[in-house]
Design a protein around this motif. Structure first.
Motif, PDB file in Angstrom:
ATOM      1  N   THR A 176       0.825  -1.205   0.000  1.00 33.43           N
ATOM      2  CA  THR A 176       0.000   0.000   0.000  1.00 33.43           C
ATOM      3  C   THR A 176       0.862   1.259   0.000  1.00 33.43           C
ATOM      4  OG1 THR A 176      -0.203   0.190   2.417  1.00 33.43           O
ATOM      5  CG2 THR A 176      -1.811  -1.219   1.280  1.00 33.43           C
ATOM      6  N   GLN A 177       2.177   1.085   0.118  1.00 36.55           N
ATOM      7  CA  GLN A 177       3.110   2.211   0.149  1.00 36.55           C
ATOM      8  C   GLN A 177       4.012   2.167  -1.088  1.00 36.55           C
ATOM      9  OE1 GLN A 177       2.825   4.545   2.584  1.00 36.55           O
ATOM     10  NE2 GLN A 177       1.087   3.277   3.245  1.00 36.55           N
ATOM     11  N   ALA A 201      -6.749  -0.291  -1.095  1.00 39.62           N
ATOM     12  CA  ALA A 201      -5.306  -0.005  -1.188  1.00 39.62           C
ATOM     13  C   ALA A 201      -4.488  -1.286  -1.384  1.00 39.62           C
ATOM     14  CB  ALA A 201      -4.828   0.725   0.065  1.00 39.62           C
ATOM     15  N   GLU A 253     -11.449   1.221   2.520  1.00 41.05           N
ATOM     16  CA  GLU A 253     -10.322   1.949   1.937  1.00 41.05           C
ATOM     17  C   GLU A 253      -9.030   1.133   2.028  1.00 41.05           C
ATOM     18  OE1 GLU A 253     -10.688   5.483   4.278  1.00 41.05           O
ATOM     19  OE2 GLU A 253     -11.992   6.459   2.807  1.00 41.05           O
ATOM     20  N   THR A 254      -8.831   0.448   3.141  1.00 42.13           N
ATOM     21  CA  THR A 254      -7.641  -0.396   3.314  1.00 42.13           C
ATOM     22  C   THR A 254      -7.666  -1.549   2.317  1.00 42.13           C
ATOM     23  OG1 THR A 254      -7.490   0.163   5.644  1.00 42.13           O
ATOM     24  CG2 THR A 254      -6.379  -1.853   4.945  1.00 42.13           C
TER      25      THR A 254
END
Length: 108
Positions: free
Chosen positions: A50-51, A106, A102-103
């Motif tokens: 997610t990053q 992602a 949302e998580t």
């Protein structure tokens, strides 16, 4: 874990599996069993998909070790029904928290 089954398929075809996960607690990538199952060069690398910066670091790590990437299998997913994080019932859409939604997006 589905990722381990993908790794087995890649190893059985002569490839070098590289598993990436945010948690590597249960993976002994240096152990004899791991090497026997997936081959000497197989490895597990911690990464948070997610990053974007973590994904870039993962790619650079793989490229520095192996020089290329031939296959990418993305089977990352959250499963709040299985990974119970609170007392909230996630099986009904109206109870599904926006933050969890949302998580999941992602990760996916």
């Amino acid at each position: 874990m589905l990722g381990l089954q993908h790794a087995e398929a890649i190893a059985s075809a002569g490839g070098i599996p590289v598993l990436a996960d945010i948690r590597l607690d249960d993976i002994d990538s240096e152990g004899f069993e791991w090497k026997e199952r997936f081959g000497e060069l197989a490895c597990a690398i911690q990464a948070d998909i997610t990053q974007p910066e973590s994904v870039k670091e993962l790619l650079q790590n793989v490229l520095s070790r192996f020089g290329r990437v031939d296959i990418l299998v993305n089977n990352a997913a959250n499963n709040p029904k299985m990974e119970k994080q609170s007392d909230i019932e996630f099986s009904r859409l109206e109870f599904f928290p926006l933050r969890q939604w949302e998580t999941d997006l992602a990760v996916g």
